[in-house]
Design a protein around this motif. Structure first.
Motif, PDB file in Angstrom:
ATOM      1  N   ILE A  65      28.861 -12.364  69.632  1.00  0.00           N
ATOM      2  CA  ILE A  65      29.121 -11.406  68.556  1.00  0.00           C
ATOM      3  C   ILE A  65      29.514 -12.114  67.270  1.00  0.00           C
ATOM      4  N   LYS A  66      30.152 -13.301  67.390  1.00  0.00           N
ATOM      5  CA  LYS A  66      30.496 -14.066  66.191  1.00  0.00           C
ATOM      6  C   LYS A  66      29.241 -14.504  65.452  1.00  0.00           C
ATOM      7  N   GLY A  67      28.211 -14.896  66.206  1.00  0.00           N
ATOM      8  CA  GLY A  67      26.955 -15.280  65.571  1.00  0.00           C
ATOM      9  C   GLY A  67      26.286 -14.112  64.877  1.00  0.00           C
ATOM     10  N   VAL A  68      26.352 -12.935  65.500  1.00  0.00           N
ATOM     11  CA  VAL A  68      25.769 -11.735  64.884  1.00  0.00           C
ATOM     12  C   VAL A  68      26.468 -11.420  63.566  1.00  0.00           C
ATOM     13  N   LEU A  69      27.804 -11.454  63.572  1.00  0.00           N
ATOM     14  CA  LEU A  69      28.565 -11.162  62.355  1.00  0.00           C
ATOM     15  C   LEU A  69      28.334 -12.231  61.286  1.00  0.00           C
ATOM     16  N   THR A  70      28.224 -13.504  61.713  1.00  0.00           N
ATOM     17  CA  THR A  70      27.945 -14.577  60.748  1.00  0.00           C
ATOM     18  C   THR A  70      26.596 -14.374  60.083  1.00  0.00           C
ATOM     19  N   TYR A  71      25.588 -14.035  60.888  1.00  0.00           N
ATOM     20  CA  TYR A  71      24.250 -13.807  60.329  1.00  0.00           C
ATOM     21  C   TYR A  71      24.263 -12.628  59.356  1.00  0.00           C
ATOM     22  N   MET A  72      24.924 -11.543  59.742  1.00  0.00           N
ATOM     23  CA  MET A  72      24.972 -10.364  58.869  1.00  0.00           C
ATOM     24  C   MET A  72      25.701 -10.670  57.575  1.00  0.00           C
ATOM     25  N   GLY A  73      26.822 -11.398  57.674  1.00  0.00           N
ATOM     26  CA  GLY A  73      27.604 -11.685  56.475  1.00  0.00           C
ATOM     27  C   GLY A  73      26.887 -12.615  55.512  1.00  0.00           C
ATOM     28  N   LEU A  74      26.258 -13.656  56.028  1.00  0.00           N
ATOM     29  CA  LEU A  74      25.571 -14.606  55.150  1.00  0.00           C
ATOM     30  C   LEU A  74      24.293 -14.026  54.562  1.00  0.00           C
ATOM     31  N   HIS A  75      23.676 -13.074  55.265  1.00  0.00           N
ATOM     32  CA  HIS A  75      22.429 -12.482  54.779  1.00  0.00           C
ATOM     33  C   HIS A  75      22.675 -11.259  53.891  1.00  0.00           C
ATOM     34  N   LEU A  76      23.940 -10.816  53.810  1.00  0.00           N
ATOM     35  CA  LEU A  76      24.267  -9.612  53.050  1.00  0.00           C
ATOM     36  C   LEU A  76      23.936  -9.723  51.560  1.00  0.00           C
ATOM     37  N   PRO A  77      24.284 -10.815  50.850  1.00  0.00           N
ATOM     38  CA  PRO A  77      23.957 -10.876  49.416  1.00  0.00           C
ATOM     39  C   PRO A  77      22.465 -10.758  49.118  1.00  0.00           C
ATOM     40  N   ILE A  85      25.571 -16.086  43.845  1.00  0.00           N
ATOM     41  CA  ILE A  85      26.030 -15.792  45.211  1.00  0.00           C
ATOM     42  C   ILE A  85      24.916 -15.959  46.229  1.00  0.00           C
ATOM     43  N   THR A  86      23.753 -15.360  45.955  1.00  0.00           N
ATOM     44  CA  THR A  86      22.663 -15.412  46.931  1.00  0.00           C
ATOM     45  C   THR A  86      22.192 -16.837  47.224  1.00  0.00           C
ATOM     46  N   PRO A  87      21.979 -17.717  46.229  1.00  0.00           N
ATOM     47  CA  PRO A  87      21.575 -19.089  46.575  1.00  0.00           C
ATOM     48  C   PRO A  87      22.560 -19.796  47.504  1.00  0.00           C
ATOM     49  N   ARG A  88      23.858 -19.597  47.288  1.00  0.00           N
ATOM     50  CA  ARG A  88      24.844 -20.246  48.141  1.00  0.00           C
ATOM     51  C   ARG A  88      24.861 -19.650  49.552  1.00  0.00           C
ATOM     52  N   SER A  89      24.793 -18.329  49.632  1.00  0.00           N
ATOM     53  CA  SER A  89      24.838 -17.689  50.956  1.00  0.00           C
ATOM     54  C   SER A  89      23.585 -17.998  51.769  1.00  0.00           C
ATOM     55  N   GLU A  90      22.422 -18.014  51.127  1.00  0.00           N
ATOM     56  CA  GLU A  90      21.195 -18.309  51.860  1.00  0.00           C
ATOM     57  C   GLU A  90      21.140 -19.773  52.293  1.00  0.00           C
ATOM     58  N   LEU A  91      21.681 -20.675  51.460  1.00  0.00           N
ATOM     59  CA  LEU A  91      21.744 -22.078  51.864  1.00  0.00           C
ATOM     60  C   LEU A  91      22.712 -22.261  53.030  1.00  0.00           C
ATOM     61  N   ALA A  92      23.851 -21.558  52.985  1.00  0.00           N
ATOM     62  CA  ALA A  92      24.796 -21.629  54.100  1.00  0.00           C
ATOM     63  C   ALA A  92      24.181 -21.047  55.375  1.00  0.00           C
ATOM     64  N   LEU A  93      23.402 -19.968  55.228  1.00  0.00           N
ATOM     65  CA  LEU A  93      22.727 -19.382  56.388  1.00  0.00           C
ATOM     66  C   LEU A  93      21.709 -20.355  56.969  1.00  0.00           C
ATOM     67  N   ALA A  94      20.926 -21.015  56.102  1.00  0.00           N
ATOM     68  CA  ALA A  94      19.934 -21.980  56.586  1.00  0.00           C
ATOM     69  C   ALA A  94      20.610 -23.167  57.264  1.00  0.00           C
ATOM     70  N   SER A  95      21.743 -23.613  56.714  1.00  0.00           N
ATOM     71  CA  SER A  95      22.473 -24.727  57.315  1.00  0.00           C
ATOM     72  C   SER A  95      23.011 -24.338  58.689  1.00  0.00           C
TER      73      SER A  95
END
Length: 386
Positions: free
Chosen positions: A56-68, A131-141
């Protein structure tokens, strides 16, 4: 001073009411659209997340980083739907008729909505630019770091300015360093700090291959990229003959100015970039897999975001001419919604031609705004003359 405040107070009541209504409706529509988009995204990504045992932590991480990124996508359509809801409700409840009887014209009504539309547009600019460039880079990482099978990752090409592996240099080759190098990476791991199946191609100014190098593995450290298990081929050109000399080297230093974050962006299909990064990419300072036309069009479109939202409100404004007795039986809101969707499609078509280099960046972004703003203004004037 108190009398002046009392005198000025009623002038801003309507402005505050309309701004609060539009912003609250936009937030509500954004919430609904993002919820639908998150559900659809999770339907696609739930299986990989569970296979990686992220829980569930992975699900929430994916949702949060992809939100912007989802909020950025949903914002224009949310403003359109919010405007339609607000105008329809005010028309049915006779608020528009009361305002018109008090002497407020449609253009005055639009002026009252401009501050909130510009505020939402500026928020969209900051969201898309910072915000979006940073969040998407963090998601890809995070996605690359938790991947148990990085070998299934995406291969990519890029140009390295002045990037030459020192293993192929030296007096034995008799060849000077090249100005640029073409690189191919099979896949990356550890958030872009490791690259595998690296192929480098050094070319002369007339496009001839001077050197080729294959490295099984590349690791990034503070001193740069270190290649290992290298097979190098140097090509020599004579007047009537061409020869190739092969050599094998255990390790070498790769003069590559790009770091792990650049590798992550290159591995993404369309990595979002900030304005500063776009300018750096246009000058060759950071790596990108996008064309210069795409980057210039993205820069223009980003700063025209408030104007695009104002056009959305213009397209929704003909709803104020619905007769109160007709109410929700009128098809006018549907036609306005269709016009807004057509505006998004036409903007996308112009943008695609700009990305392909068929149109310059200003022509790929501005004409759609002008065409639909004039069309919406014409519809308002025709209804005003009736």
């Amino acid at each position: 001073m108190t009398e002046e405040r009392i005198a000025k107070g009623p002038r801003h009541v309507l402005l505050r009411y309309l701004s609060r209504t539009l912003i609250s409706r936009t937030v509500m529509c954004c919430g609904i659209l993002i919820a639908l988009m998150e559900i659809l995204a999770l339907l696609e990504q739930m299986t990989p997340i569970l296979k990686r045992h992220l829980g569930i932590k992975g699900v929430l991480t994916y949702m949060g980083l992809h939100l912007p990124a989802m909020l950025q996508t949903a914002l224009p359509l949310s403003v359109l739907i919010a405007g339609l809801l607000m105008f329809t409700q005010m028309t049915i409840s006779s608020e528009i008729a009361i305002l018109r009887a008090a002497g407020l014209s449609p253009w005055g009504f639009l002026r009252k909505l401009l501050p909130s539309a510009i505020l939402i547009g500026l928020f969209g600019c900051v969201l898309e630019d910072q915000i979006t460039p940073r969040s998407e880079l963090a998601l890809a990482s995070w996605w690359n770091r938790t991947n148990p099978t990085p070998a299934n990752g995406k291969a990519f090409w890029f140009h390295v300015p002045g990037g030459v592996a020192q293993a192929c240099m030296g007096p034995a080759t008799g060849l000077p360093p090249t100005d640029s190098e073409l690189a191919h990476v099979g896949y990356i791991a550890r958030s872009g700090r490791e690259a595998f199946n690296v192929d480098l191609y050094d070319r002369s100014g007339d496009g001839r291959i001077l050197r080729t190098l294959h490295a099984d593995h590349a690791v990034y450290s503070y001193s740069g990229w270190h290649l290992s298990d290298i097979h190098c081929v140097t090509v020599s050109f004579a007047e009537l003959d061409t020869t190739a000399n092969e050599s094998t080297v255990l390790d070498a230093l790769w003069k590559n100015p790009f770091g792990p974050n650049d590798m992550l962006r290159l591995s993404m299909d369309a990595a979002p970039l900030s304005s500063g990064m776009i300018l750096d990419a246009l000058h060759g300072k950071i790596a990108t897999n996008q064309t210069p036309g795409y980057l210039r069009a993205a820069l223009f479109e980003r700063f025209l975001r408030p104007l695009a939202l104002i056009v959305m409100l213009l397209l929704a404004m003909p709803v104020i001419y619905i007769p109160p007795r007709t109410g929700l039986r009128s098809w006018l809101p549907v036609w306005c919604l269709g016009a807004g969707l057509l505006f998004i499609i036409v903007q996308g078509m112009f943008r695609a031609m700009g990305n392909a280099g068929l149109l310059p960046a200003p022509v790929a972004t501005v004409p759609g705004l002008i065409i639909f703003a004039l069309a919406a203004g014409t519809a308002l004037l025709r209804n005003e003359d009736k």
